[in-house]
Design an enzyme around this catalytic site. Structure first.
Site, PDB file in Angstrom:
ATOM      1  N   SER A 298      -2.227  88.125 -20.814  1.00 24.44           N
ATOM      2  CA  SER A 298      -3.619  87.963 -21.229  1.00 24.44           C
ATOM      3  C   SER A 298      -4.466  89.110 -20.648  1.00 24.44           C
ATOM      4  O   SER A 298      -4.089  90.275 -20.794  1.00 24.44           O
ATOM      5  CB  SER A 298      -4.114  86.580 -20.774  1.00 24.44           C
ATOM      6  N   ASP A 354      -0.288  82.760 -31.293  1.00 31.50           N
ATOM      7  CA  ASP A 354      -1.284  82.977 -30.241  1.00 31.50           C
ATOM      8  C   ASP A 354      -2.387  83.878 -30.776  1.00 31.50           C
ATOM      9  O   ASP A 354      -2.112  84.995 -31.234  1.00 31.50           O
ATOM     10  CB  ASP A 354      -0.591  83.617 -29.026  1.00 31.50           C
ATOM     11  N   HIS A 409      -0.820  80.129 -26.086  1.00 31.47           N
ATOM     12  CA  HIS A 409      -1.139  81.310 -25.282  1.00 31.47           C
ATOM     13  C   HIS A 409      -0.511  81.281 -23.892  1.00 31.47           C
ATOM     14  O   HIS A 409      -0.430  82.312 -23.218  1.00 31.47           O
ATOM     15  CB  HIS A 409      -2.659  81.444 -25.154  1.00 31.47           C
TER      16      HIS A 409
END
Lengths: 511, 511
Positions: A298, A354, A409
């Site tokens: 991320s 995602d 995610h």
């Protein structure tokens, strides 16, 4: 104005509102005691409308159903199967595994040696979540719970054959207190900084196995928005030479510093570069070949790219590769081109479902389980770099396929999908050994038949313990696990195992 | 149609809807990482409108503010202060403490011996929450986590000087599966019943101190709505003799049974009465004086009244008292009058700010942290019975005063307020010793300065443990803690400490 959305999925009804501040959030509180069946219908419809607003398309995949007997026998078998396979010696192939041929013919089908290395680096990134102190009633909120010498031991990662040499701290100049991952208490380890990652080095045994001394930098992806939410005017910031530009917020986290802080008198960039240079020099003096592998999930994947750019720009002849998971786009085309020219090899692991990697500037706040859109709807020129390993939630029989922002995610979901990936045309790897239960550590995406609780990674009684008088109190942290800026700043640490000479500041000078 | 309300308090905004199904729920998920300051404003306004809808008035009390130094010194002191005071011998006064004079001149100011006894019985009621298995991924969901021989030991209640002699199970004939507190698994200890409480008896030492052999029945208040949500046509049901009527749902929980179940071949009523009669006879044969004290919180307080009525009706000359906490109204005026005629002494402990005792038929689902209105808006004739000890959240400097449905109703909040209560005109007792941290076990009502996490009563990793292969699994329950209907039904248990001869049914016959 930033795009903005709230989704709450409740039983028996779901509610929503589309406002101007961007939040997409799956309310998990009520999922605890009942299976996700009807409730998601309305939430799913809302999610679809959000995605359409984001100009995204997420497919509604077909549901794979397996007989219950399958899960029973799986569970039986699982209990007595080790999670670790024998390790191969990859010394003669490490350059290809790290992208020297741009991963041609290694990704589909996925080379088993590469798979294992991807999981290894992913576990290094996962460690930055697992060890992070989210406890806002702790004076150490925002730090790592453990000192660098026992981090891997506490998390069961010693088997990866690396030793942590330094912790990295980051701050941002613009403070938005209500978003900050920091303690409620007055007297705390730091008011400004968060632990953002670490540098580690392969030990001798692992070095022999992988063919060179490998330096890892793992960047934490959890976003305390003070780290990036500089202002509502999101913009690109110049980075490095020429026309390269990167997202303002990522840039700020990577480069901010202030003499008035305890942990960011130097920036994350300065901390990591000083450490990496020092290690490279030290091992080169010994005649060893050295590589740098930077990883993150991320936001951490975004920071990894900035770090890779800087390392490749400033350390001659150092092989630099990035293995990122679910990372957003970071910079413009010039940034991508320069990374390419610098020889940085980037493998982006992304999951089809995602939305973070598909949206410029979208990052995820793990602790709040919430997405934040930091780029707005500007027609940005952000672009992805490098090669892509594309995973699909539908490939795993262990995962629910219903819309699940958090689950899609989650880094543990990524690691599960990598572990089971053979090729885009093959079913999930039947002899994948990674513990499937890990996937639900901080989300709710495993099929109910597996009977794994959701969001199960938690401390007994939130860390309170009953003392001799029958009172529930928060125990003091072990002195060696108390962060110290002196310890982090001034000590030569890559001579691993050497006891540092530490001068603790008065408040934390606990004998 | 039942009155119905949903309140969600979120950061940065709060949302609400008034619908036709009755739920009042404070969303706590987002409270975790930030202090409750601004967020509650909008939620409070919504709450007010709900209360007005319920024809209730909850005062917005003034906020007491203490200097931070106060809390620092409090915390220091607290760590080294025992939670237990020396016990007084109350043998010559036990009848008054149990209501022989209707608690005249004992409640305001509160007699210290009575205070201690109230807390003792409240702790017995609290045990039914603390030991309840809420884990829907456990095959034992809905049972007690521990067997009756080690329940008090596990919960630190041995010091109260009682021994559990029997567990009580309840069911309801009308099943509403999506509300049921039961396992997701197929093969479970019971499909129909929940653990609803227990019978315990004072040991010899405690018996000497309190002047008679005391039988305690503690009823669990957590409501699995299958236990009471019989239908939407809520009504009064005849109970006992004459015109006495009680709420349909409470009546069903207390009296339902079915031969097809494992744990409710006899009803909760039959289970508890058989046990109590047996103990009374046994000790009367020995020439001992025996009393029955029935306790419960919320729904448990309602069941306590039904149980008291039945016991007083069927066991001659047995002193029966009820000490209930935050209990709703249960029956009509005839029910109240008959209880009075039967000599049942009822002390209702209520908190001024708790809406449950103020609303006929309103009960609280602890596990879902949600109120359920089971009486609708009918003009019922429900009435409270007995004497009242009225507590006030504002009396405690340790509690936040902002509107807090969960916190105001929580049994631990009640016990804290009892512990600190001197009289309606006195400030909070300065030498109250009960651990204040307990109050936040399942709610968020302690002032932030105390730095006690909210809802902290939880298991590490939701009960998963890492096995020798590095896999996270749910450990099997100790064989002795596995519920067995045979063990519960057929064994003479008040001969405390005697090992029961247990024949387990095949599935749970774990050696």
């Amino acid at each position: 104005m930033a795009l903005s959305t709230m989704i709450y999925s409740h039983l028996p009804a779901a509610q929503s509102s589309l406002t101007t501040l961007s939040i997409i959030r799956a309310n998990q509180a009520l999922v605890l005691d009942r299976p996700q069946t009807e409730p998601s219908n309305r939430a799913s419809r809302l999610a679809e409308s959000v995605l359409s607003h984001l100009h995204l398309h997420v497919e509604a995949p077909p549901r794979t159903t397996l007989p219950q007997s399958h899960w029973a026998s799986y569970s039986e078998e699982k209990l007595s199967t080790p999670t670790i396979s024998p390790k191969e010696v990859i010394a003669h192939k490490w350059r290809e595994i790290h992208g020297s041929t741009d991963w041609d013919n290694l990704l589909d089908p996925l080379h088993p040696w590469l798979r294992r290395e991807i999981v290894k680096y992913g576990e290094f990134a996962q460690a930055t979540y697992d060890a992070f102190d989210f406890d806002s009633f702790s004076e150490f909120c925002g730090s790592c719970r453990y000192n660098r010498n026992n981090l891997f031991d506490k998390l069961g990662l010693c088997r990866n054959g690396y030793t942590v040499s330094r912790y990295i701290y980051a701050m941002s100049h613009i403070d938005i207190p209500r978003w900050l991952e920091r303690s409620h208490l007055v007297d705390t380890w730091s008011k400004d900084s968060n632990w953002i990652g670490y540098v580690a080095v392969s030990d001798d045994e692992e070095t022999r196995r992988i063919g060179r001394r490998d330096i890892v930098v793992a960047w934490r992806g959890t976003v305390a928005p003070s780290e990036w939410y500089e202002d509502m005017q999101r913009k690109l910031e110049s980075f490095g030479q020429g026309k390269a530009k990167v997202e303002h917020g990522f840039h700020s986290i990577y480069t901010s510093k202030s003499d008035s802080t305890r942990y960011n008198k130097s920036s994350a960039s300065e901390q990591v570069m000083r450490e990496v240079k020092s290690i490279v020099e030290s091992y080169r003096k010994k005649g060893e070949e050295v590589s740098l592998t930077i990883t993150g999930h991320s936001l951490g994947g975004a920071l990894a790219l900035l770090n890779a750019y800087e390392a490749a720009s400033t350390i001659p002849n150092l092989p630099v590769s990035v293995i990122s998971f679910g990372a957003p786009r970071v910079g413009n085309i010039a940034f991508r081109d320069q990374l390419h020219q610098l020889g940085v090899k980037t493998l982006r692991v992304v999951t089809k479902q995602d939305i973070v990697p598909r949206t410029p500037g979208l990052v995820f706040n793990e602790s709040l389980q919430r997405f934040e859109d930091i780029t707005g709807t500007l027609g940005w020129v952000y672009t992805h770099v490098g090669a892509e390993l594309k995973l699909d939630v539908r490939s795993s029989p262990f995962l629910k396929h219903g819309f699940n922002l958090t689950g899609f995610h989650s880094l543990e979901t990524y690691l599960h999908l990598v572990d089971g990936f053979l090729s885009t045309t093959s079913p999930f790897r039947s002899d994948a050994r990674r513990d499937v239960a890990l996937v639900n550590k901080a989300c709710d995406i495993l099929v109910e038949d597996l009977k794994v609780p959701h969001c199960w990674y938690q401390f007994a009684n939130k860390g309170l313990v009953c003392n001799g008088h029958g009172r529930w109190v928060k125990p003091t942290r072990d002195p060696e696990d108390i962060p110290s800026p002196v310890r982090e700043e001034n000590v030569h640490k890559f001579a691993v195992g050497t006891q540092s000479q530490v001068v603790l500041e008065p408040r934390y000078n606990i004998a």
